[in-house]
Design a protein around this motif. Structure first.
Motif, PDB file in Angstrom:
ATOM      1  N   SER A  92      27.270  33.121 -22.148  1.00  0.00           N
ATOM      2  CA  SER A  92      26.425  34.171 -21.578  1.00  0.00           C
ATOM      3  C   SER A  92      27.025  35.571 -21.656  1.00  0.00           C
ATOM      4  O   SER A  92      26.401  36.529 -21.180  1.00  0.00           O
ATOM      5  N   ILE A  93      28.194  35.725 -22.259  1.00  0.00           N
ATOM      6  CA  ILE A  93      28.746  37.086 -22.376  1.00  0.00           C
ATOM      7  C   ILE A  93      27.903  37.941 -23.317  1.00  0.00           C
ATOM      8  O   ILE A  93      28.021  39.167 -23.301  1.00  0.00           O
ATOM      9  N   ILE A  94      27.043  37.309 -24.102  1.00  0.00           N
ATOM     10  CA  ILE A  94      26.160  38.064 -25.007  1.00  0.00           C
ATOM     11  C   ILE A  94      25.243  39.017 -24.242  1.00  0.00           C
ATOM     12  O   ILE A  94      24.737  39.982 -24.820  1.00  0.00           O
ATOM     13  N   TRP A  95      25.017  38.756 -22.946  1.00  0.00           N
ATOM     14  CA  TRP A  95      24.107  39.583 -22.149  1.00  0.00           C
ATOM     15  C   TRP A  95      24.817  40.704 -21.401  1.00  0.00           C
ATOM     16  O   TRP A  95      24.168  41.533 -20.766  1.00  0.00           O
ATOM     17  N   ILE A  96      26.146  40.734 -21.476  1.00  0.00           N
ATOM     18  CA  ILE A  96      26.891  41.785 -20.769  1.00  0.00           C
ATOM     19  C   ILE A  96      26.626  43.182 -21.340  1.00  0.00           C
ATOM     20  O   ILE A  96      26.432  44.132 -20.563  1.00  0.00           O
ATOM     21  N   PRO A  97      26.587  43.377 -22.670  1.00  0.00           N
ATOM     22  CA  PRO A  97      26.327  44.734 -23.178  1.00  0.00           C
ATOM     23  C   PRO A  97      25.019  45.332 -22.680  1.00  0.00           C
ATOM     24  O   PRO A  97      24.917  46.548 -22.496  1.00  0.00           O
ATOM     25  N   ALA A  98      24.002  44.524 -22.448  1.00  0.00           N
ATOM     26  CA  ALA A  98      22.705  45.006 -21.967  1.00  0.00           C
ATOM     27  C   ALA A  98      22.627  45.020 -20.442  1.00  0.00           C
ATOM     28  O   ALA A  98      21.577  45.321 -19.872  1.00  0.00           O
ATOM     29  N   ARG A  99      23.734  44.669 -19.793  1.00  0.00           N
ATOM     30  CA  ARG A  99      23.813  44.611 -18.331  1.00  0.00           C
ATOM     31  C   ARG A  99      22.849  43.586 -17.720  1.00  0.00           C
ATOM     32  O   ARG A  99      22.448  43.714 -16.565  1.00  0.00           O
ATOM     33  N   GLU A 100      22.489  42.592 -18.508  1.00  0.00           N
ATOM     34  CA  GLU A 100      21.686  41.504 -17.953  1.00  0.00           C
ATOM     35  C   GLU A 100      22.573  40.477 -17.246  1.00  0.00           C
ATOM     36  O   GLU A 100      22.072  39.612 -16.523  1.00  0.00           O
ATOM     37  N   LYS A 101      23.871  40.584 -17.481  1.00  0.00           N
ATOM     38  CA  LYS A 101      24.858  39.766 -16.776  1.00  0.00           C
ATOM     39  C   LYS A 101      26.066  40.639 -16.447  1.00  0.00           C
ATOM     40  O   LYS A 101      26.426  41.533 -17.211  1.00  0.00           O
ATOM     41  N   GLN A 102      26.668  40.348 -15.299  1.00  0.00           N
ATOM     42  CA  GLN A 102      27.935  40.969 -14.943  1.00  0.00           C
ATOM     43  C   GLN A 102      29.042  39.944 -15.160  1.00  0.00           C
ATOM     44  O   GLN A 102      28.850  38.740 -14.926  1.00  0.00           O
ATOM     45  N   GLY A 103      30.192  40.408 -15.600  1.00  0.00           N
ATOM     46  CA  GLY A 103      31.281  39.497 -15.926  1.00  0.00           C
ATOM     47  C   GLY A 103      31.635  38.551 -14.788  1.00  0.00           C
ATOM     48  O   GLY A 103      31.834  37.352 -14.998  1.00  0.00           O
ATOM     49  N   LYS A 104      31.679  39.075 -13.565  1.00  0.00           N
ATOM     50  CA  LYS A 104      32.087  38.249 -12.420  1.00  0.00           C
ATOM     51  C   LYS A 104      31.148  37.070 -12.192  1.00  0.00           C
ATOM     52  O   LYS A 104      31.559  36.022 -11.701  1.00  0.00           O
ATOM     53  N   SER A 105      29.868  37.241 -12.557  1.00  0.00           N
ATOM     54  CA  SER A 105      28.899  36.155 -12.341  1.00  0.00           C
ATOM     55  C   SER A 105      29.128  34.991 -13.289  1.00  0.00           C
ATOM     56  O   SER A 105      28.580  33.898 -13.087  1.00  0.00           O
ATOM     57  N   LEU A 106      29.932  35.212 -14.336  1.00  0.00           N
ATOM     58  CA  LEU A 106      30.193  34.166 -15.326  1.00  0.00           C
ATOM     59  C   LEU A 106      31.530  33.478 -15.100  1.00  0.00           C
ATOM     60  O   LEU A 106      31.931  32.624 -15.882  1.00  0.00           O
ATOM     61  N   GLU A 107      32.217  33.851 -14.027  1.00  0.00           N
ATOM     62  CA  GLU A 107      33.482  33.211 -13.662  1.00  0.00           C
ATOM     63  C   GLU A 107      33.246  32.292 -12.473  1.00  0.00           C
ATOM     64  O   GLU A 107      32.693  32.715 -11.457  1.00  0.00           O
ATOM     65  N   VAL A 108      33.652  31.052 -12.603  1.00  0.00           N
ATOM     66  CA  VAL A 108      33.460  30.078 -11.527  1.00  0.00           C
ATOM     67  C   VAL A 108      34.812  29.617 -11.022  1.00  0.00           C
ATOM     68  O   VAL A 108      35.617  29.054 -11.779  1.00  0.00           O
ATOM     69  N   ASP A 109      35.078  29.865  -9.747  1.00  0.00           N
ATOM     70  CA  ASP A 109      36.301  29.361  -9.112  1.00  0.00           C
ATOM     71  C   ASP A 109      36.165  27.843  -8.975  1.00  0.00           C
ATOM     72  O   ASP A 109      35.170  27.340  -8.445  1.00  0.00           O
ATOM     73  N   LEU A 110      37.167  27.127  -9.444  1.00  0.00           N
ATOM     74  CA  LEU A 110      37.083  25.664  -9.511  1.00  0.00           C
ATOM     75  C   LEU A 110      37.702  24.957  -8.309  1.00  0.00           C
ATOM     76  O   LEU A 110      37.824  23.729  -8.302  1.00  0.00           O
ATOM     77  N   THR A 111      38.073  25.699  -7.287  1.00  0.00           N
ATOM     78  CA  THR A 111      38.738  25.097  -6.122  1.00  0.00           C
ATOM     79  C   THR A 111      37.893  23.981  -5.505  1.00  0.00           C
ATOM     80  O   THR A 111      38.382  22.870  -5.255  1.00  0.00           O
ATOM     81  N   LYS A 112      36.620  24.259  -5.276  1.00  0.00           N
ATOM     82  CA  LYS A 112      35.751  23.259  -4.644  1.00  0.00           C
ATOM     83  C   LYS A 112      35.490  22.076  -5.571  1.00  0.00           C
ATOM     84  O   LYS A 112      35.460  20.916  -5.125  1.00  0.00           O
ATOM     85  N   PHE A 113      35.319  22.364  -6.867  1.00  0.00           N
ATOM     86  CA  PHE A 113      35.098  21.279  -7.835  1.00  0.00           C
ATOM     87  C   PHE A 113      36.314  20.365  -7.890  1.00  0.00           C
ATOM     88  O   PHE A 113      36.171  19.131  -7.863  1.00  0.00           O
ATOM     89  N   PHE A 114      37.507  20.936  -7.944  1.00  0.00           N
ATOM     90  CA  PHE A 114      38.719  20.118  -7.982  1.00  0.00           C
ATOM     91  C   PHE A 114      38.870  19.295  -6.700  1.00  0.00           C
ATOM     92  O   PHE A 114      39.334  18.149  -6.743  1.00  0.00           O
ATOM     93  N   ALA A 115      38.469  19.862  -5.575  1.00  0.00           N
ATOM     94  CA  ALA A 115      38.545  19.122  -4.307  1.00  0.00           C
ATOM     95  C   ALA A 115      37.582  17.933  -4.341  1.00  0.00           C
ATOM     96  O   ALA A 115      37.940  16.820  -3.928  1.00  0.00           O
ATOM     97  N   ARG A 116      36.372  18.169  -4.837  1.00  0.00           N
ATOM     98  CA  ARG A 116      35.393  17.072  -4.911  1.00  0.00           C
ATOM     99  C   ARG A 116      35.860  15.970  -5.849  1.00  0.00           C
ATOM    100  O   ARG A 116      35.613  14.785  -5.611  1.00  0.00           O
ATOM    101  N   GLN A 117      36.531  16.348  -6.924  1.00  0.00           N
ATOM    102  CA  GLN A 117      36.990  15.372  -7.910  1.00  0.00           C
ATOM    103  C   GLN A 117      38.386  14.837  -7.593  1.00  0.00           C
ATOM    104  O   GLN A 117      38.922  14.022  -8.353  1.00  0.00           O
ATOM    105  N   ASN A 118      38.965  15.289  -6.492  1.00  0.00           N
ATOM    106  CA  ASN A 118      40.314  14.861  -6.078  1.00  0.00           C
ATOM    107  C   ASN A 118      41.330  15.108  -7.200  1.00  0.00           C
ATOM    108  O   ASN A 118      42.028  14.204  -7.660  1.00  0.00           O
TER     109      ASN A 118
END
Length: 374
Positions: free
Chosen positions: A42-68
């Motif tokens: 989805s970085i293809i949409w950043i130049p047109a400001r249809e996406k912000q960089g931060k929205s494409l970063e996912v913190d995996l802390t909760k996912f790692f906790a769920r998956q032990n």
């Protein structure tokens, strides 16, 4: 038993899910420099400001906790002891089974390549494209990609078509397309052929319709500050976007792991690293047998990770691994307003013309895919 997975990209995270499913009681350790997934499609949409960089970063802390999962923040520097030892910047870690998904590395050997932006390097690169476009009142924009001559699958053509058509659409929306010349360049006379035999003609027709010029069929020689140089021509450019071919991760160069001619981890059809037991690879860092059009990123990386996880579980449970890689290429080339759907399998290629529904489908898929990790 301890299963170690290297990386936090598409392949690595699918390997975490599939390994946990296959081996519910196993200890799973993930080693990577950052505890986050960057959704690169989805970085293809950043130049047109249809996406912000931060929205494409996912913190995996909760996912790692769920998956032990045990997470170790470190960079891999080697894999030794026939796959059983991972050497990192934070020490050595032992494993009973290993899945390598550390991604590839762009080949930046062309003279003057520092004058070009490499879009798929990540969010910062896409933001640099956005900011450069904002600062330009007109001029020439050159967009192209290359490959690894020893590894046909190690290239990123699809995203470059998306940046190309997306920038054209953006400039039209802004009412200033007439102030820019856009040139697409590629050493192949039929760019995009890996996506299917019909694709080169389709994308070249789209370029012609949009007034995008082409420079095709000439091997790259290099770049200067405002110039693209090939063996057949050279031309001025005020902004250059270039995606070089890929090779294996930096740590692989001095490793005992067997490498392909293109510098990737050599694997068999099971995703098993050549000559090693209980050691597998998925995604961009591997070189796999199969058709020369095979992909190694995104959906294809997920398929490889599933194969690797199932076969590793079989080995660890005393069974003979039998799952082979499913070769399937699925992508939507987005133009910022429409999407061109392409699906290629060993049975053939499906190519749909530009459609607004496919543009929205690609955005929906991002939400659907990332929700499992948020």
């Amino acid at each position: 038993m301890n299963i170690t997975i290297l990386g936090t990209g598409f392949a690595a995270l699918t390997a975490v899910k599939q390994t946990r499913k296959q081996l519910p009681d196993a200890e799973i350790t993930v080693i990577a420099p950052n505890k986050k997934l960057v959704y690169l499609p989805s970085i293809i949409w950043i130049p047109a400001r249809e996406k912000q960089g931060k929205s494409l970063e996912v913190d995996l802390t909760k996912f790692f906790a769920r998956q032990n999962v045990n997470y170790i923040q470190a960079s891999v520097t080697n894999v030794t002891n026939k796959g059983r030892t991972v050497v990192t910047t934070e020490g050595e870690y032992q494993n009973d089974g290993l899945i390598i998904a550390t991604g590839g590395r762009f080949i930046k050997k062309l003279p003057g390549i520092e004058h070009a932006i490499t879009p798929c390097e990540g969010i910062a690169a896409a933001e640099a494209i956005r900011d450069k476009l904002d600062s330009m009142s007109g001029g020439t924009i050159a967009i192209g990609f290359g490959g690894n001559p020893n590894e046909p699958s190690a290239m990123r053509g699809g995203p470059m078509f998306e940046f190309l058509f997306g920038i054209d659409t953006l400039l039209r929306r802004q009412g200033r397309r007439d102030k820019f010349e856009i040139i697409f360049f590629n050493p192949a006379p039929q760019p995009g052929k890996r996506l299917g035999d019909k694709v080169p003609n389709a994308v070249l027709k789209m370029m012609a319709k949009k007034g995008i010029k082409t420079e095709l069929g000439h091997k790259m020689k290099g770049f200067e500050a405002n110039k693209v140089i090939t063996e057949g021509t050279e031309f001025h450019a005020d902004m250059i976007l270039f995606m070089p071919g890929m090779t294996g991760p930096a740590w692989l160069q001095d490793s005992e792991i067997e490498k392909s001619a293109g510098g990737m981890i050599k694997a068999n059809e099971l995703c098993q690293v050549e000559g090693l037991e209980k050691t597998y690879v998925a995604g961009d860092s591997g070189s796999y047998p199969g058709p020369d059009w095979q992909a190694k990123q995104a959906h294809a990386a997920d398929l490889q990770a599933t194969t690797a996880s199932q076969n590793l579980a079989s080995e660890l449970q005393g069974r003979v691994p039998t799952e082979v890689i499913k070769h399937e290429l699925i992508c939507i080339i987005d133009t910022l307003s429409h999407g061109v759907f392409i699906k290629r399998t060993e049975q053939g290629t499906t190519l749909l013309p530009p459609c607004r529904l496919m543009h929205f489908a690609k955005k929906f898929f991002e939400w659907w895919y990332l929700r499992q990790y948020r």
